[in-house]
Scaffold this motif. Structure first.
Motif, mmCIF file in Angstrom:
data_model
loop_
_atom_site.group_PDB
_atom_site.id
_atom_site.type_symbol
_atom_site.label_atom_id
_atom_site.label_comp_id
_atom_site.label_asym_id
_atom_site.label_seq_id
_atom_site.Cartn_x
_atom_site.Cartn_y
_atom_site.Cartn_z
ATOM 1 N N GLU A 252 35.821 13.222 -30.255
ATOM 2 C CA GLU A 252 36.835 14.010 -30.949
ATOM 3 C C GLU A 252 36.174 15.129 -31.755
ATOM 4 O O GLU A 252 34.993 15.101 -32.046
ATOM 5 N N GLY A 253 36.954 16.093 -32.153
ATOM 6 C CA GLY A 253 36.429 17.176 -32.974
ATOM 7 C C GLY A 253 36.649 18.522 -32.316
ATOM 8 O O GLY A 253 36.965 18.620 -31.138
ATOM 9 N N MET A 254 36.474 19.574 -33.104
ATOM 10 C CA MET A 254 36.654 20.930 -32.610
ATOM 11 C C MET A 254 35.305 21.533 -32.258
ATOM 12 O O MET A 254 34.340 21.409 -33.006
ATOM 13 N N ARG A 255 35.281 22.217 -31.102
ATOM 14 C CA ARG A 255 34.076 22.904 -30.660
ATOM 15 C C ARG A 255 34.487 24.242 -30.067
ATOM 16 O O ARG A 255 35.560 24.365 -29.482
ATOM 17 N N SER A 256 33.597 25.223 -30.204
ATOM 18 C CA SER A 256 33.838 26.509 -29.548
ATOM 19 C C SER A 256 32.991 26.570 -28.288
ATOM 20 O O SER A 256 31.843 26.127 -28.272
ATOM 21 N N ASP A 257 33.579 27.121 -27.243
ATOM 22 C CA ASP A 257 32.887 27.203 -25.962
ATOM 23 C C ASP A 257 32.300 28.596 -25.751
ATOM 24 O O ASP A 257 31.221 28.740 -25.203
ATOM 25 N N THR A 258 33.012 29.613 -26.179
ATOM 26 C CA THR A 258 32.603 31.005 -26.013
ATOM 27 C C THR A 258 33.092 31.798 -27.215
ATOM 28 O O THR A 258 34.209 31.592 -27.677
ATOM 29 N N THR A 259 32.256 32.694 -27.726
ATOM 30 C CA THR A 259 32.671 33.569 -28.818
ATOM 31 C C THR A 259 32.230 34.987 -28.505
ATOM 32 O O THR A 259 31.087 35.219 -28.112
ATOM 33 N N MET A 260 33.153 35.938 -28.660
ATOM 34 C CA MET A 260 32.864 37.336 -28.382
ATOM 35 C C MET A 260 33.418 38.212 -29.496
ATOM 36 O O MET A 260 34.473 37.921 -30.062
ATOM 37 N N ILE A 261 32.699 39.283 -29.781
ATOM 38 C CA ILE A 261 33.177 40.327 -30.681
ATOM 39 C C ILE A 261 33.792 41.415 -29.812
ATOM 40 O O ILE A 261 33.127 41.964 -28.931
ATOM 41 N N LYS B 5 22.763 25.819 -34.766
ATOM 42 C CA LYS B 5 23.279 26.574 -33.628
ATOM 43 C C LYS B 5 24.603 27.205 -34.031
ATOM 44 O O LYS B 5 25.405 26.605 -34.752
ATOM 45 N N PHE B 6 24.861 28.403 -33.506
ATOM 46 C CA PHE B 6 26.032 29.170 -33.916
ATOM 47 C C PHE B 6 27.341 28.413 -33.751
ATOM 48 O O PHE B 6 28.227 28.490 -34.600
ATOM 49 N N ASN B 7 27.506 27.653 -32.658
ATOM 50 C CA ASN B 7 28.800 27.007 -32.429
ATOM 51 C C ASN B 7 29.093 25.906 -33.438
ATOM 52 O O ASN B 7 30.194 25.368 -33.472
ATOM 53 N N THR B 8 28.123 25.594 -34.289
ATOM 54 C CA THR B 8 28.371 24.648 -35.385
ATOM 55 C C THR B 8 29.415 25.197 -36.348
ATOM 56 O O THR B 8 30.144 24.432 -36.991
ATOM 57 N N ALA B 9 29.503 26.517 -36.457
ATOM 58 C CA ALA B 9 30.432 27.117 -37.418
ATOM 59 C C ALA B 9 31.868 26.711 -37.120
ATOM 60 O O ALA B 9 32.642 26.377 -38.034
ATOM 61 N N PHE B 10 32.260 26.738 -35.861
ATOM 62 C CA PHE B 10 33.618 26.371 -35.489
ATOM 63 C C PHE B 10 33.859 24.885 -35.736
ATOM 64 O O PHE B 10 34.929 24.491 -36.209
#
Length: 390
Positions: A78-87, A127-132
């Motif tokens: 369970e939990g929230m994760r980001s798969d892809t992030t773009m500006i 790692k960056f995806n930790t932020a989400f």
């Protein structure tokens, strides 16, 4: 996935989605004011809510595995994760769109996350995806997006004015299906058990399920070295062709097609109130109607492997900060005079023919200087595919 980002900037709000369930008949020709000669008086074009100003949007693909998303991607912890992030950067003159991918394994300082209940969750270097994930500790996508945005702003200096879009697996699939698929040129046979991907090389139209598998796949046959970085290149191509098809369908000027597209993923979208305004988005879509995909640029934050067996990558600081400064200054990332401009925020010398300020590089609006670009059909896109040794 954030792959639908381009078309989303021409999308609409939940208010418009509600209208989609109503019977609608256009009576504008019956009610429009007329001149003394009996001719219909043209109405003023829609207003761009940020006219003359660049717009930065944080596009986030959610890797949540609950409900339908678990059926699609497999059920994991369970939990929230980001798969892809773009500006996504839309230039102030509305002639350019630059999209910068942020590697999920980029080692950065995660910002302290402010939550709606007034608490603060302390960030750390990870790692960056930790932020989400950190921001999503309470299960709220908006909190997750906010923490991700704060983190990105901290290391880029980019002000998003709180503009963001979060879309999950099922929303991405549905939106691609609403376009009747995306035409792609597959360079080699691809197979991934984990991503449920099985493609033969050649020109073909990917439906939502297959397009999602293509965007998510990392390991398997024909997929490169199995890293997220190789996957980013495929995502850029998929997003490019999504934009090409959307523009070919005149989606930015066809309200019904826009409505159907966003409606297909409505339950899977989270976005800020300003982007969710029917008036704001109608105006933005109208002012992007002449956008040329030749001015759609994709790139990735400059990176290198950390070299410590962690699997992390790190930013190449000088190159990355120059890229971010160009976005902040609203100048092209690929500038013909870039070699002469070592500092994109510096004032040019009097003898210089190039400038790095938004005012100097901005061109007149498309409606004032150009005609609508020739749009490609799906057949045109497929016909351009050339694969060797089929």
């Amino acid at each position: 996935m954030a792959i639908g980002g381009f078309a989303l900037v021409g999308g609409t709000s939940y208010a418009l989605l509600a209208q989609g369930s109503l019977e609608r008949t256009d009576i504008a020709t019956l009610t429009a004011p007329k001149s003394d000669a009996g001719e219909v008086v043209e109405e003023a074009e829609p207003t761009d809510f940020a006219a003359g100003e660049p717009i930065n949007i944080l596009l986030i693909g959610s890797d949540e595995r609950n409900g339908e998303n678990g059926d699609i991607g497999g059920r994991v912890a369970e939990g929230m994760r980001s798969d892809t992030t773009m500006i996504m950067h839309i230039s102030g003159d509305r002639t350019r769109i630059d999209v910068v991918s942020i590697p999920r394994d980029l080692r950065v300082r995660i910002a302290d996350c402010q939550m709606f209940d007034g608490t603060t969750l302390t960030g750390w270097t990870a790692k960056f995806n930790t932020a989400f994930s950190l921001g999503g500790s309470n299960g709220d996508r908006a909190e997750a997006a906010a923490c991700t945005m704060r983190t990105v702003t901290d290391f880029t200096g980019i002000d998003f004015n709180n503009h963001y879009v979060v879309v999950d697996f099922s929303g991405f699939q549905n939106m691609i299906d609403s376009l009747d698929g995306v035409p792609m040129c597959i360079p080699t046979d691809m197979y991934s058990t984990k991503a449920k991907l099985d493609l033969e090389a050649g020109a073909q139209v990917l439906d939502g399920e297959t397009a999602l598998a293509y965007a998510r796949a990392r390991t398997g046959t024909g997929l490169g070295d199995g890293t997220d970085l190789m996957r980013i290149d495929r995502q850029h191509e998929l997003l490019t062709n999504t934009a090409r098809k959307a523009l070919g369908l005149n989606m930015l000027t066809d309200v019904q097609q826009l409505t159907d597209f966003v409606r297909s993923g409505a339950e899977s979208l989270t976005l800020d109130p300003q982007l969710g305004s029917i008036g704001n988005l109608a105006g933005l879509a109208w002012h992007l109607r002449d956008f040329d995909t030749d001015n759609l640029t994709f790139t990735t934050v400059p990176w290198a492997y950390a070299g410590d067996a962690s699997g992390d990558v790190v930013m190449l600081e000088a190159e990355a900060q120059e890229m971010f400064a160009r976005l902040v200054a609203d100048v092209p990332l690929e500038d013909a005079d870039a070699d002469e401009q070592t500092d994109p925020t510096a004032s040019p010398s009097p003898s210089s023919t190039a400038s790095t300020t938004p005012e100097a590089v901005a061109t007149p609006s498309p409606s004032a200087t150009s005609t609508t670009p020739v749009r490609e059909t799906e057949a045109d896109i497929l016909a351009s595919c050339a694969v060797e040794d089929l």
